[in-house]
Motif scaffolding. Structure first.
Motif, PDB file in Angstrom:
ATOM      1  N   ALA A   1       0.834  -1.206   0.000  1.00 12.28           N
ATOM      2  CA  ALA A   1       0.000   0.000   0.000  1.00 12.28           C
ATOM      3  C   ALA A   1       0.866   1.252   0.000  1.00 12.28           C
ATOM      4  N   VAL A   2       1.949   1.210   0.797  1.00 12.06           N
ATOM      5  CA  VAL A   2       2.860   2.362   0.845  1.00 12.06           C
ATOM      6  C   VAL A   2       3.523   2.571  -0.511  1.00 12.06           C
ATOM      7  N   ARG A   3       3.903   1.456  -1.155  1.00 18.62           N
ATOM      8  CA  ARG A   3       4.546   1.559  -2.468  1.00 18.62           C
ATOM      9  C   ARG A   3       3.589   2.181  -3.487  1.00 18.62           C
ATOM     10  N   LYS A   4       2.321   1.749  -3.432  1.00 23.55           N
ATOM     11  CA  LYS A   4       1.328   2.307  -4.349  1.00 23.55           C
ATOM     12  C   LYS A   4       1.145   3.802  -4.092  1.00 23.55           C
ATOM     13  N   THR A   5       1.046   4.143  -2.803  1.00 25.42           N
ATOM     14  CA  THR A   5       0.890   5.559  -2.453  1.00 25.42           C
ATOM     15  C   THR A   5       2.113   6.358  -2.882  1.00 25.42           C
ATOM     16  N   THR A   6       3.296   5.742  -2.732  1.00 26.18           N
ATOM     17  CA  THR A   6       4.532   6.421  -3.126  1.00 26.18           C
ATOM     18  C   THR A   6       4.550   6.685  -4.628  1.00 26.18           C
ATOM     19  N   ASP A   7       4.112   5.682  -5.406  1.00 27.66           N
ATOM     20  CA  ASP A   7       4.061   5.864  -6.859  1.00 27.66           C
ATOM     21  C   ASP A   7       3.102   6.999  -7.227  1.00 27.66           C
ATOM     22  N   GLU A   8       1.953   7.028  -6.550  1.00 28.31           N
ATOM     23  CA  GLU A   8       0.994   8.099  -6.825  1.00 28.31           C
ATOM     24  C   GLU A   8       1.581   9.457  -6.443  1.00 28.31           C
ATOM     25  N   THR A   9       2.289   9.469  -5.316  1.00 29.53           N
ATOM     26  CA  THR A   9       2.901  10.722  -4.868  1.00 29.53           C
ATOM     27  C   THR A   9       3.961  11.191  -5.856  1.00 29.53           C
ATOM     28  N   LEU A  10       4.747  10.238  -6.382  1.00 28.22           N
ATOM     29  CA  LEU A  10       5.760  10.598  -7.380  1.00 28.22           C
ATOM     30  C   LEU A  10       5.102  11.189  -8.623  1.00 28.22           C
ATOM     31  N   GLY A  11       3.957  10.595  -9.010  1.00 27.48           N
ATOM     32  CA  GLY A  11       3.230  11.139 -10.155  1.00 27.48           C
ATOM     33  C   GLY A  11       2.778  12.564  -9.894  1.00 27.48           C
ATOM     34  N   GLU A  12       2.290  12.811  -8.680  1.00 30.15           N
ATOM     35  CA  GLU A  12       1.853  14.164  -8.328  1.00 30.15           C
ATOM     36  C   GLU A  12       3.039  15.126  -8.306  1.00 30.15           C
ATOM     37  N   ILE A  13       4.179  14.641  -7.813  1.00 26.83           N
ATOM     38  CA  ILE A  13       5.377  15.493  -7.776  1.00 26.83           C
ATOM     39  C   ILE A  13       5.803  15.869  -9.192  1.00 26.83           C
ATOM     40  N   LYS A  14       5.741  14.886 -10.112  1.00 21.97           N
ATOM     41  CA  LYS A  14       6.090  15.180 -11.501  1.00 21.97           C
ATOM     42  C   LYS A  14       5.143  16.218 -12.088  1.00 21.97           C
ATOM     43  N   ALA A  15       3.843  16.073 -11.768  1.00 19.02           N
ATOM     44  CA  ALA A  15       2.865  17.043 -12.273  1.00 19.02           C
ATOM     45  C   ALA A  15       3.148  18.433 -11.712  1.00 19.02           C
ATOM     46  N   VAL A  16       3.480  18.481 -10.423  1.00 18.48           N
ATOM     47  CA  VAL A  16       3.798  19.774  -9.797  1.00 18.48           C
ATOM     48  C   VAL A  16       5.051  20.369 -10.422  1.00 18.48           C
ATOM     49  N   ARG A  17       6.042  19.494 -10.696  1.00 19.85           N
ATOM     50  CA  ARG A  17       7.287  19.975 -11.309  1.00 19.85           C
ATOM     51  C   ARG A  17       7.011  20.561 -12.696  1.00 19.85           C
ATOM     52  N   LYS A  18       6.130  19.876 -13.461  1.00 19.68           N
ATOM     53  CA  LYS A  18       5.788  20.375 -14.791  1.00 19.68           C
ATOM     54  C   LYS A  18       5.100  21.732 -14.688  1.00 19.68           C
ATOM     55  N   THR A  19       4.154  21.828 -13.745  1.00 15.40           N
ATOM     56  CA  THR A  19       3.455  23.099 -13.548  1.00 15.40           C
ATOM     57  C   THR A  19       4.428  24.190 -13.118  1.00 15.40           C
ATOM     58  N   THR A  20       5.391  23.805 -12.271  1.00 14.89           N
ATOM     59  CA  THR A  20       6.388  24.770 -11.805  1.00 14.89           C
ATOM     60  C   THR A  20       7.236  25.273 -12.965  1.00 14.89           C
ATOM     61  N   ASP A  21       7.627  24.348 -13.852  1.00 14.48           N
ATOM     62  CA  ASP A  21       8.420  24.753 -15.017  1.00 14.48           C
ATOM     63  C   ASP A  21       7.629  25.720 -15.894  1.00 14.48           C
ATOM     64  N   GLU A  22       6.335  25.420 -16.084  1.00 12.10           N
ATOM     65  CA  GLU A  22       5.502  26.316 -16.890  1.00 12.10           C
ATOM     66  C   GLU A  22       5.386  27.683 -16.226  1.00 12.10           C
TER      67      GLU A  22
END
Length: 210
Positions: A119-140
């Motif tokens: 469950a933690v691994r799944k949550t971690t993967d989702e969190t990484l996805g959110e971090i990538k999305a935030v990073r993309k938004t930050t770059d924009e």
């Protein structure tokens, strides 16, 4: 001198608190050759039955230990002793049994831990996805900030243009005055010229007899 003894440890909470492991550890520390333990219940009260066999000195020392000490979570009402002449198992058998009991308790916990890790691994993967999305938004956002900064850098030039326009605007009254003066200068001469033209027209009419 070899002897056998039976001890009974009673209280509201002596089961599932690690009592048999506690007894095994202390018996092994004293090198007792014989030890058997099992949980029991009598008159609604929990009990741990302890059978020990060995020389008198070791058994006496063992009894002193279990009278004064107990597992941290145990609640003991009393500890009693009595003579015993039955069979006493070998301490190695108790060690094996305790190992099996602990493994039996540990397996469900390990399975729960495994599920929690998944469950933690799944949550971690989702969190990484959110971090990538935030990073993309930050770059924009950084790109937009750079564009705004570029436009902001033009503000001094725009300010200079405004000052130039304002300076030219300040000369408008002076220009208007000059135009007014020119009009005043032109009007008298224009009136004279117009009068002369009228006189010439009259003279021509007289010559023509009209």
């Amino acid at each position: 001198m070899t002897m056998k003894l039976k001890a009974k440890i009673a209280g509201p909470k002596v089961h599932d608190v690690g009592y048999r492991v506690f007894l095994l550890k202390n018996a092994m520390n004293l090198a007792l050759p014989g030890l058997s333990t099992y949980n029991w219940e009598e008159n609604g009260q929990q009990e741990v039955i302890v059978l020990v066999g060995g020389d008198e000195a070791r058994i006496t020392a063992f009894l002193q230990v279990i009278k004064k000490n107990k597992p941290e979570l145990a609640e003991v009402s009393n500890v009693t002793f009595e003579d015993y002449d039955g069979d006493v198992g070998r301490i190695s058998e108790v060690a094996m049994f305790c190992t099996f009991v602990q493994m039996d308790k540990a397996i469900p916990l390990l399975l729960d831990i495994r599920d929690d890790i998944k469950a933690v691994r799944k949550t971690t993967d989702e969190t990484l996805g959110e971090i990538k999305a935030v990073r993309k938004t930050t770059d924009e956002t950084l790109g937009e900030i750079k564009a705004v900064r570029k436009n902001t850098n033009m503000i001094p030039q725009i300010s200079d243009d405004i000052k130039a326009v304002r300076k030219n605007a300040d000369t408008i009254p002076q220009v208007l005055e000059e135009i007014k003066g020119m009009r005043e200068d032109i009007q008298p001469g224009y009136a004279l010229q117009f009068g002369q033209v009228q006189a010439d027209v009259r003279a021509m009419k007289e010559r023509l007899g009209t």
